[in-house]
Design a protein around this motif. Structure first.
Motif, short mmCIF file in Angstrom:
data_model
loop_
_atom_site.label_atom_id
_atom_site.label_comp_id
_atom_site.label_asym_id
_atom_site.label_seq_id
_atom_site.Cartn_x
_atom_site.Cartn_y
_atom_site.Cartn_z
N VAL A 137 0.77 -1.24 0.23
CA VAL A 137 0.02 0.16 -0.15
C VAL A 137 0.85 1.29 0.20
N ASP B 165 -7.42 5.34 -1.90
CA ASP B 165 -6.76 5.41 -0.73
C ASP B 165 -7.49 5.36 0.48
N VAL C 290 -9.26 1.92 0.77
CA VAL C 290 -8.33 1.16 1.40
C VAL C 290 -8.19 1.26 2.93
N MET C 291 -8.03 2.67 3.11
CA MET C 291 -8.11 3.05 4.65
C MET C 291 -9.10 2.77 5.40
N SER D 227 -1.62 4.71 4.08
CA SER D 227 -2.57 5.32 3.38
C SER D 227 -3.01 6.88 3.65
N ARG E 219 -0.13 8.64 2.15
CA ARG E 219 -0.36 9.12 0.64
C ARG E 219 -1.38 9.98 0.49
#
Length: 185
Positions: free
Chosen positions: A71, A99, A102-103, A150, A153
């Motif tokens: 990630v 992101d 995913v988080m 994440s 990012r």
């Protein structure tokens, strides 16, 4: 904000590199455990009861640590075909949405992993002699690292800094993950 994020990137890079090394060592350790079991079973005609659950537990660690590093480096699952047809500015929005998803998934990993660990903490794995909560520790740690990476990012993108794979991931020291500010390129 960019200076703070660049300093924080050194910290998260260290965490990512450590997780990557631990995952690699986990693969080696699991291979040794499996070899030991095969040797003892087929050469010595005996059996070690701890090898299978031990190998599975080690495998959980290297899978979730490796996923967290993936990630951070931008190698998680994505649907990249659409990105070839949309403008550059819109790509950043899609990356940020990715992101965030995913988080959120990692938040579920942490939340439900903790619940599972608490519910199994009183159980003892007979062949290893440890609490059943240890089976879910990689889920919680991996999820927490995915959230951290994440978030990094998202913050880097908001500050106009590149993120790995979806910008420039050049490291002046030669390693992946230590990303430079756009002005320094």
């Amino acid at each position: 904000m960019q200076r703070f994020l660049m300093r924080a990137a050194h910290f998260t890079n260290l965490i990512g590199q450590t997780a990557l090394w631990l995952a690699g060592l986990g693969v080696v350790f699991m291979t040794i455990i499996i070899f030991l079991q095969v040797f003892v079973r087929y050469v010595l005609n005996s059996s070690l009861p701890w090898t299978e659950p031990g190998a599975v537990m080690v495998m959980g660690w290297f899978i979730f640590l490796g996923a967290a590093v993936g990630v951070r480096e931008g190698y998680h699952l994505a649907f990249d075909v659409v990105l070839y047809f949309i403008p550059e500015r819109l790509k950043l929005v899609f990356f940020s949405i990715s992101d965030l998803v995913v988080m959120a998934f990692a938040g579920g990993m942490v939340w439900y992993g903790i619940q599972l660990a608490v519910k199994t903490a009183g159980n003892k794995l007979p062949s290893l002699g440890v609490s059943g909560a240890f089976d879910f520790a990689p889920l919680v740690v991996g999820g927490a690292l995915i959230i951290l990476f994440s978030l990094e990012r998202l913050l880097r993108r908001a500050a106009g800094l590149p993120t790995a794979r979806f910008g420039t991931d050049d490291d002046p020291n030669g390693g992946p993950g230590a990303m430079r500010p756009v002005e320094a390129q």
